[in-house]
Each structure stands twice: as structure tokens, then as C-alpha cells.
Design a protein around this motif. Structure first.
Motif, PDB file in Angstrom:
ATOM      1  N   GLU A 118      27.870  37.256  60.858  1.00 47.37           N
ATOM      2  CA  GLU A 118      26.723  36.877  61.702  1.00 47.37           C
ATOM      3  C   GLU A 118      27.075  37.027  63.179  1.00 47.37           C
ATOM      4  O   GLU A 118      26.329  37.594  63.966  1.00 47.37           O
ATOM      5  CB  GLU A 118      26.415  35.401  61.459  1.00 47.37           C
ATOM      6  N   GLU A 119      28.264  36.524  63.539  1.00 48.43           N
ATOM      7  CA  GLU A 119      28.705  36.554  64.935  1.00 48.43           C
ATOM      8  C   GLU A 119      28.873  37.990  65.436  1.00 48.43           C
ATOM      9  O   GLU A 119      28.487  38.323  66.548  1.00 48.43           O
ATOM     10  CB  GLU A 119      30.026  35.769  65.058  1.00 48.43           C
ATOM     11  N   LEU A 120      29.449  38.854  64.580  1.00 42.52           N
ATOM     12  CA  LEU A 120      29.778  40.210  65.028  1.00 42.52           C
ATOM     13  C   LEU A 120      28.657  41.201  64.703  1.00 42.52           C
ATOM     14  O   LEU A 120      28.761  42.384  65.051  1.00 42.52           O
ATOM     15  CB  LEU A 120      31.102  40.656  64.378  1.00 42.52           C
ATOM     16  N   ASP A 121      27.631  40.733  64.023  1.00 43.61           N
ATOM     17  CA  ASP A 121      26.476  41.559  63.665  1.00 43.61           C
ATOM     18  C   ASP A 121      26.891  42.805  62.859  1.00 43.61           C
ATOM     19  O   ASP A 121      26.514  43.931  63.190  1.00 43.61           O
ATOM     20  CB  ASP A 121      25.698  41.952  64.947  1.00 43.61           C
ATOM     21  N   VAL A 122      27.711  42.549  61.843  1.00 44.51           N
ATOM     22  CA  VAL A 122      28.112  43.628  60.925  1.00 44.51           C
ATOM     23  C   VAL A 122      27.881  43.149  59.487  1.00 44.51           C
ATOM     24  O   VAL A 122      27.658  41.950  59.254  1.00 44.51           O
ATOM     25  CB  VAL A 122      29.606  44.021  61.085  1.00 44.51           C
ATOM     26  N   SER A 123      27.960  44.068  58.554  1.00 44.19           N
ATOM     27  CA  SER A 123      27.767  43.704  57.148  1.00 44.19           C
ATOM     28  C   SER A 123      28.850  42.735  56.676  1.00 44.19           C
ATOM     29  O   SER A 123      30.025  42.888  57.034  1.00 44.19           O
ATOM     30  CB  SER A 123      27.834  44.976  56.296  1.00 44.19           C
ATOM     31  N   VAL A 124      28.444  41.792  55.837  1.00 44.46           N
ATOM     32  CA  VAL A 124      29.431  40.890  55.240  1.00 44.46           C
ATOM     33  C   VAL A 124      30.490  41.679  54.462  1.00 44.46           C
ATOM     34  O   VAL A 124      31.637  41.253  54.349  1.00 44.46           O
ATOM     35  CB  VAL A 124      28.783  39.847  54.296  1.00 44.46           C
ATOM     36  N   GLU A 125      30.091  42.837  53.960  1.00 47.14           N
ATOM     37  CA  GLU A 125      31.025  43.660  53.170  1.00 47.14           C
ATOM     38  C   GLU A 125      32.168  44.202  54.018  1.00 47.14           C
ATOM     39  O   GLU A 125      33.216  44.553  53.501  1.00 47.14           O
ATOM     40  CB  GLU A 125      30.286  44.857  52.559  1.00 47.14           C
ATOM     41  N   SER A 126      31.920  44.345  55.332  1.00 49.05           N
ATOM     42  CA  SER A 126      32.960  44.913  56.203  1.00 49.05           C
ATOM     43  C   SER A 126      33.930  43.857  56.719  1.00 49.05           C
ATOM     44  O   SER A 126      34.874  44.168  57.437  1.00 49.05           O
ATOM     45  CB  SER A 126      32.310  45.621  57.398  1.00 49.05           C
ATOM     46  N   VAL A 127      33.664  42.584  56.374  1.00 52.72           N
ATOM     47  CA  VAL A 127      34.512  41.503  56.902  1.00 52.72           C
ATOM     48  C   VAL A 127      35.420  40.974  55.799  1.00 52.72           C
ATOM     49  O   VAL A 127      34.952  40.614  54.711  1.00 52.72           O
ATOM     50  CB  VAL A 127      33.642  40.332  57.436  1.00 52.72           C
ATOM     51  N   VAL A 177      37.646  43.166  60.547  1.00 53.05           N
ATOM     52  CA  VAL A 177      36.428  43.940  60.286  1.00 53.05           C
ATOM     53  C   VAL A 177      36.876  45.374  60.057  1.00 53.05           C
ATOM     54  O   VAL A 177      37.465  46.001  60.952  1.00 53.05           O
ATOM     55  CB  VAL A 177      35.441  43.861  61.472  1.00 53.05           C
ATOM     56  N   ALA A 178      36.635  45.886  58.866  1.00 55.74           N
ATOM     57  CA  ALA A 178      37.063  47.238  58.493  1.00 55.74           C
ATOM     58  C   ALA A 178      38.536  47.465  58.863  1.00 55.74           C
ATOM     59  O   ALA A 178      38.894  48.522  59.395  1.00 55.74           O
ATOM     60  CB  ALA A 178      36.167  48.279  59.159  1.00 55.74           C
ATOM     61  N   GLY A 179      39.356  46.472  58.621  1.00 53.19           N
ATOM     62  CA  GLY A 179      40.791  46.596  58.868  1.00 53.19           C
ATOM     63  C   GLY A 179      41.213  46.256  60.291  1.00 53.19           C
ATOM     64  O   GLY A 179      42.412  46.142  60.572  1.00 53.19           O
ATOM     65  N   VAL A 180      40.257  46.076  61.215  1.00 55.04           N
ATOM     66  CA  VAL A 180      40.623  45.734  62.608  1.00 55.04           C
ATOM     67  C   VAL A 180      40.736  44.215  62.711  1.00 55.04           C
ATOM     68  O   VAL A 180      39.744  43.500  62.533  1.00 55.04           O
ATOM     69  CB  VAL A 180      39.545  46.251  63.602  1.00 55.04           C
TER      70      VAL A 180
END
Ligand code: TXD
Length: 319
Positions: A159-168, A189-192
Motif C-alpha cells: 500500500e505504502e509503495l503502491d506496488v502489487s502485493v505479489e512483488s513484496v 520489492v522485487a528483490g530490492v
């Protein structure tokens, strides 16, 4: 090939949701056990009637005799009482220890080869007691908390980073209590990793600290809203992920309350750590390197688990 059998001990909010999810995912046939007459059989019938709608051939059964769980491959335990107004933590511990002794005896008699997932609170001490009562090897008895706590952390981060839950991806270690240890360095997030995302200006340390705090109090936030009970959708989904990893030998790495025998400097306790769950149960404990402040938080969390186990020993000398 015959279907797997999933036994749910406790047919309340989480038990019913577990049954529904197990059927939708076609993990196997499902039986519900509860001491409240009629409820397990009623829920079983209702769920069976949902099968034709969502296309599941899972068979359902239910009752108040432990014989219904006979030969189960997986047993998921939610039996017990939640905390009521005016009850102390020790009251809850005392009642649920009594419940878990009976549950353990039932599993020992009817499902001694099952993989057992405990959900009942206070989780870390109840799963420890359940392993003792069942007499099952420690790698076949595990507690669900970390998958849920990590899912809450992942949801808030997405929610905070506005990305898919799948990428976290995220890890929460330690006991299932207010001093659980959400690991910022191992969340990404995606490994970062999160610290890099803070440097990149995607968020700030203060906002992450607030998310960590909200994750720690995630269960209480929902109890405060529901007023009549605690969270059940996400806890059920979390336990189903663990059951699926076992039944399909997926070997997912999941944070679970696992029996430690020296790892992380802990011996003979159940504490939340990342483990590999496959056909052999808990196949491996990942001993990740903690920095001094993470270690300090982890040790504090372990001390809380130890204190509850000491309280359990005073309440019931059999433990
Ligand atoms: O992360 C986690 N581990 C958790 C734990 C997250 C959320 C909730 N968590 C705990 O799960 C919660 O504090 C409770 O201890 C359990 C079950 O929660 P649920 O929301 O499913 O509670 P319910 O709806 O009250 O269901 C409990 C059922 C209810 O139907 C009782 O009749 C039954 O347990 N019960 C028993 N079943 C079998 N045998 C005995 N002795 C028994 N006593 C009560």
C-alpha cells in the motif's frame, strides 16, 4: 490415487474458512471436529453444497467424536477460546492448555502420522504444549503466525509503495506477540531491499517504522474493529499455504513457529523462524544472520515465549 484428508479441530471462524479454502484449492477431503454439537456437521453440509458451484469434489464430514479425524494427513488446530473482557492472559493460557491436552490426545490416537499446524493462541506456548501432548516428532508439529504477520507487513508495504502485493516479500520473526520482529533488511520489492528503497526516496524510515508498529499490533487492530472475535480470513489463508506446501512437497520457505534445537541459540522452544516445509514436514530451519539490534529484538521476543512457558508449567505441572 486417493485424496488427502485434512482434519480441522475447531470449527469456528478460522476452522470454517480453512475448510472453504481447502476445498476451493482442492487440497483434499475435509473433516471438521468441534465440541459444539451440530456445528461441524452443519458447516460440512453447507460447504459440500458450495462444491457444485465452485467446481470442487472435496468431500466433507464433521462431528464431535475424534474418530472423524482418523487417518488425517494434515491436522489444523484452532480449538480453544479467545480472550473475553475481564480475562487475563493466564486465564486464556489455562483454558486453552486444557483444550490442547484433549486435542493432543485425539491426534495421538487417530492421526499419529499427520502434519499438525497449530493456530490456537497464545500460539508459541500452545504449539509447544501440543507437540508434547501428541508425542509427534517436533518437525511434524508447527505453529502458524509468521506467515500471517509477514502477510500483514507485505500488505502495508504494498500500500505504502503502491506496488502489487505479489512483488513484496517480507519476513517477520520471533514470537507471535507485540514484540515480534519484522525484519526490514530482509524485506524487499522485487528483490530490492527496503533500506535501498528508502535511499531511493520511495519511502522514509519514519513511514516504515510506523508500518512495523502497525504490523506488530495488526491482530489487535482487527479485534478492535470486529469486537466479537479476531481475524480469520488472513489467518486461514496463511495456514492453508503451510498445508499446501506440505501436501504438494513445494518446499516453500515460510516463517513458522518451529521447534528449535540450538538454532538462533534457542533450545527446546517454539519460536517464529524461516523454515522449509515439504513432504518431510519442517525440513530445514534457515538460520539467517541477525545484526545486533535485530538479535536484541529477537532475544526479547524469545524471553516472552519463555515466560509464557514458565507460566504454563505453573498452571499445569504436566508440562
Ligand atoms: O496467528 C495466529 N496464530 C492467530 C491465532 C490469528 C488469529 C486468531 N488466533 C487464534 O485462533 C484465536 O486467538 C483462537 O485461539 C483461535 C481460533 O480462532 P477463531 O476465530 O476460529 O475462534 P472461534 O470462532 O471461537 O473458534 C474456536 C472453536 C469454537 O468453535 C469452539 O467451539 C471450539 O474452538 N472449541 C473446541 N473444539 C474442540 N475441542 C475443544 N475442547 C474445544 N473448545 C473450544
Amino acid at each position: 490415487m486417493s485424496r488427502k484428508k485434512i482434519a480441522l479441530i475447531g470449527a469456528g471462524q478460522i476452522g470454517g474458512t480453512l475448510a472453504h479454502l481447502a476445498s476451493i484449492k482442492e487440497l483434499g477431503d475435509v473433516v471438521l471436529f468441534d465440541i459444539v454439537q451440530g456445528v461441524p456437521a452443519g458447516k460440512a453440509l453447507d460447504l459440500a453444497q458450495a462444491g457444485p458451484v465452485h467446481g470442487s469434489d472435496s468431500k466433507f464430514g464433521g462431528g464431535d467424536d475424534y474418530a472423524v479425524i482418523e487417518g488425517a494427513d494434515v491436522v489444523i488446530v484452532t480449538a480453544g477460546v479467545p480472550r473475553q473482557p475481564g480475562m487475563s492472559r493466564d486465564d486464556l493460557l489455562s483454558i486453552n492448555l486444557g483444550v490442547i491436552s484433549k486435542v493432543g490426545a485425539g491426534i495421538k490416537k487417530y492421526a499419529p502420522n499427520a502434519f499438525v499446524i497449530c493456530i490456537t493462541n497464545p500460539l508459541d506456548v500452545i504449539v509447544w504444549a501440543l507437540q508434547k501432548c501428541t508425542g509427534l516428532p517436533p518437525h511434524m508439529v508447527v505453529g502458524m503466525a509468521g506467515v500471517l504477520d509477514s502477510a500483514r507487513f507485505r500488505y502495508f508495504l504494498a500500500e505504502e509503495l503502491d506496488v502489487s502485493v505479489e512483488s513484496v516479500s517480507a519476513f517477520v520473526l520471533g514470537g507471535h506477540g507485540d514484540d515480534m520482529v519484522p525484519l526490514i533488511r530482509y524485506s524487499a520489492v522485487a528483490g530490492v531491499p527496503l533500506p535501498d528503497l528508502i535511499e531511493m526516496g520511495w519511502t522514509t524510515q519514519q513511514r516504515i517504522d510506523a508500518i512495523v508498529d502497525r504490523t506488530r499490533k495488526g491482530g489487535g487492530e482487527i479485534v478492535g474493529l470486529l469486537k466479537t472475535g479476531s481475524a480469520f480470513y488472513a489467518p486461514a489463508a496463511s495456514a492453508i499455504a503451510m498445508a499446501e506446501s506440505y501436501l504438494k512437497d513445494k518446499r516453500r520457505v515460510l516463517p513458522c513457529a518451529a521447534h528449535l534445537s540450538g538454532q538462533y541459540g534457542v533450545n527446546g522452544l517454539y519460536v517464529g523462524v524461516p523454515v522449509v516445509i515439504g513432504a518431510g514436514g519442517v525440513q530445514r530451519v534457515l538460520e539467517i544472520k541477525l545484526d545486533p539490534s535485530e538479535k536484541q529484538m529477537f532475544d526479547k521476543s524469545v524471553a516472552s515465549v519463555r515466560a509464557l512457558i514458565a507460566a504454563a508449567g505453573k498452571l499445569n505441572p504436566d508440562f
